[in-house]
Design a protein around this motif. Structure first.
Motif, PDB file in Angstrom:
ATOM      1  N   ASP A 108      -0.445   7.636   0.933  1.00 13.59           N
ATOM      2  CA  ASP A 108      -1.494   8.658   0.841  1.00 13.59           C
ATOM      3  C   ASP A 108      -0.915  10.067   1.003  1.00 13.59           C
ATOM      4  OD1 ASP A 108      -3.252   6.540   0.745  1.00 13.59           O
ATOM      5  OD2 ASP A 108      -3.572   6.525   2.919  1.00 13.59           O
ATOM      6  N   ASP A 109       0.157  10.349   0.262  1.00 13.88           N
ATOM      7  CA  ASP A 109       0.796  11.677   0.306  1.00 13.88           C
ATOM      8  C   ASP A 109       1.305  12.079   1.687  1.00 13.88           C
ATOM      9  OD1 ASP A 109       0.900  12.326  -2.336  1.00 13.88           O
ATOM     10  OD2 ASP A 109      -1.103  13.223  -2.373  1.00 13.88           O
ATOM     11  N   ARG A 110       1.606  11.105   2.500  1.00  9.88           N
ATOM     12  CA  ARG A 110       2.240  11.368   3.800  1.00  9.88           C
ATOM     13  C   ARG A 110       3.539  10.571   3.846  1.00  9.88           C
ATOM     14  NH1 ARG A 110      -1.458  14.423   3.889  1.00  9.88           N
ATOM     15  NH2 ARG A 110      -3.404  14.288   5.001  1.00  9.88           N
TER      16      ARG A 110
ATOM     17  N   SER B 178       0.818  -1.216   0.000  1.00 12.26           N
ATOM     18  CA  SER B 178       0.000   0.000   0.000  1.00 12.26           C
ATOM     19  C   SER B 178       0.859   1.276   0.000  1.00 12.26           C
ATOM     20  CB  SER B 178      -0.914   0.004   1.227  1.00 12.26           C
ATOM     21  OG  SER B 178      -0.127   0.175   2.386  1.00 12.26           O
ATOM     22  N   THR B 179       2.183   1.130  -0.003  1.00 12.25           N
ATOM     23  CA  THR B 179       3.053   2.316   0.093  1.00 12.25           C
ATOM     24  C   THR B 179       3.876   2.483  -1.181  1.00 12.25           C
ATOM     25  OG1 THR B 179       4.842   1.030   1.069  1.00 12.25           O
ATOM     26  CG2 THR B 179       3.299   2.053   2.596  1.00 12.25           C
TER      27      THR B 179
ATOM     28  N   ILE C  66       2.737  15.761   1.841  1.00 15.59           N
ATOM     29  CA  ILE C  66       4.001  16.095   1.170  1.00 15.59           C
ATOM     30  C   ILE C  66       3.780  16.202  -0.354  1.00 15.59           C
ATOM     31  CG2 ILE C  66       5.610  15.220   2.911  1.00 15.59           C
ATOM     32  CD1 ILE C  66       4.776  13.057  -0.035  1.00 15.59           C
ATOM     33  N   ALA C  67       2.504  16.302  -0.761  1.00 14.85           N
ATOM     34  CA  ALA C  67       2.192  16.301  -2.194  1.00 14.85           C
ATOM     35  C   ALA C  67       3.008  17.353  -2.950  1.00 14.85           C
ATOM     36  CB  ALA C  67       0.699  16.535  -2.388  1.00 14.85           C
TER      37      ALA C  67
END
Ligand SMILES: Cc1cc2nc3c(=O)[nH]c(=O)nc-3n(C[C@H](O)[C@H](O)[C@H](O)COP(=O)(O)OP(=O)(O)OC[C@H]3O[C@@H](n4cnc5c(N)ncnc54)[C@H](O)[C@@H]3O)c2cc1C
Length: 425
Positions: free
Chosen positions: A359-361, A338-339, A387-388
């Motif tokens: 998820d942008d983290r 999932s990463t 962190i997008a």
């Protein structure tokens, strides 16, 4: 207001930090008594490794001499092991019969080093690595003997091995798994580290299970379950730790792997608090100082009867105290399906960075060879902010992300990074 009585058992890193915080918040709240099993004031345990490596003098790591306790009005008992907590009478009893009554009790007992249950583990020349006396023992042996085996390729084992090599010993690290520091690094970083340590003269025997230590009075060899055998006249066991829970358990406090505490660091007896490696909080036990200091701060707040802070667990980060090595890991740097991973590998300079994003983290970071931005990555992990906007450049570090002039394209032509690979994986 009459002062209450606070007794602290364990004079180590977490306990003394809690005391310092408490004295800052409520200097007059308690009459304080401290029991320490070791024969000295307080020292910085993590600095035992620079002492072993001859990079610091033992006197430099003593931070709180008995005089400090005297000046604070604290009664300090050294070389006294508390053997019983009498919860009915609200007192502790030490091995020599000394008793101290408490209104509040703070347990800061730390851990015991794991001694492998194998034959020969009590031979002369076999030691653990936890206290000042272990360092004296190891350094004395290093003066007289030549061949050292360190069991355990974790942080402690590698620091011990490095220290022993600085004394001119022939050192072999024996590790159960196929990579050293496998809890803190991935395979690639572990191999880079191993290569570096081999250049320093340290040998490795990986995927090996020690079956016995052999010798008459003093250890002479280490035998593996494969039957293979190597010579040794000093064996350092650095094969893990157990939280010290026996005292609490015998007093009927709820313990699992550690002494179970809530978010206020309170045990199941509201008069008794616990901090440090002896503690289990939300199912987690810790073996590094940063989380223990956070616990100490919260615990002091409650002992001071301010009672407004909570400990909610810690994001762990690690580094290794071996000169010439910069290494850092934090959070979930291994990731899963999932990463996503952002990887930078500069083969020529042995710089390897891996960031794990979900998820942008940023949820994990592993840095080898260059760790200037470790604090920044740790803050990003802890704050869990998006962190997008910086995701593309994040692996190049804070300055790069915060600079408008430097573009991502420039980095590809940077002569210092001509052999670099950057990839999403
Ligand atoms: C060589 C070495 C290097 C390390 N390097 C690092 C590092 O770089 N970074 C990092 O984060 N962590 C490091 N650690 C781990 C760190 O030192 C520990 O996490 C920290 O010391 C734990 O603090 P504590 O107060 O829980 O336990 P301790 O510091 O062990 O203190 C507990 C004290 O309680 C005493 N005690 C126990 N039971 C009793 C009793 N019944 N009566 C009286 N006294 C008792 C013990 O003798 C001990 O002095 C290192 C550890 C070692 C050994």
């Amino acid at each position: 207001m009459a002062r209450k009585k606070l007794v602290m058992v364990g004079n180590g890193m977490a306990g003394v930090r809690a005391l310092e915080e408490l004295l800052r918040l409520a200097p007059d709240r308690y009459d304080i008594t401290v029991f320490g099993a070791e024969p000295c004031g307080h020292y910085n345990r993590i600095m035992l490794s620079p002492v072993l490596a001859n990079e610091m003098d033992i006197d430099e790591i003593f931070t709180h001499h008995p005089r400090w306790y005297e000046e604070q009005g604290i009664t300090l008992y050294t070389s006294k092991v508390v053997t019983k907590i009498d919860r009915q009478r609200q007192c502790v009893i030490a091995d020599d019969g000394t008793e101290a009554h408490y209104d509040r009790l703070l347990l800061a007992l730390g851990s015991l080093p794991r001694v492998l249950p194998i034959s020969g583990n009590t031979l002369d020349g076999v030691t653990t690595y936890r206290e000042v006396r272990d360092v004296h023992h190891i350094m004395n042996a290093a003066r007289k003997h030549r061949r050292a085996v360190v069991i355990g390729g974790g942080l402690l084992g590698l620091e011990a091995a490095y220290g022993l090599s600085r004394h001119g010993m022939e050192v072999t690290v024996v590790h159960l798994n196929e990579c050293v520091l496998d809890r803190q690094l991935d395979g690639k970083a572990s191999r880079l580290l191993q290569q570096y340590l081999k250049h320093q003269g340290i040998e490795f025997l990986l995927s090996r299970q020690v079956a016995a230590l052999e010798g008459r009075d003093r250890v002479e060899s280490v035998r593996f379950d494969s039957g293979e055998q190597i010579s040794a006249d000093l064996v350092v066991m650095a094969a893990g730790i157990h939280p010290r829970i026996a005292l609490a358990k015998e007093a009927g406090l709820h313990c699992k792997q550690g002494i179970v505490v809530d978010d206020c660091l309170q045990t199941f007896d509201p008069k008794i608090y616990a901090v440090g490696e002896c503690v289990q909080h939300r199912g987690q036990v810790y073996g590094l100082v940063a989380p223990l200091y956070e616990q100490a701060r919260v615990c002091a707040n409650h002992l001071a009867e301010i009672g407004i802070s909570r400990y909610e667990g810690s994001v762990l980060s690690t580094s290794l105290k071996v000169t010439g090595i910069s290494l850092f890991s934090a959070g979930d740097f291994k990731g899963d399906e999932s990463t996503r991973e952002i990887v930078f590998f500069d083969v020529a300079d042995s710089v390897y960075k891996k960031l794990v994003v979900k998820d942008d983290r940023l949820i994990g970071a592993l840095l080898y060879g260059e760790t200037n931005d470790s604090r920044w990555y740790l803050d990003l992990i802890r704050s869990s902010r998006s962190i997008a906007a910086i995701r593309e450049n994040m692996v190049f570090g804070r300055v790069f992300c915060e600079s408008d002039e430097v573009s991502f394209q420039n980095m590809d032509t940077d002569p210092n990074h001509d052999s670099a690979q950057t990839s999403w994986q």
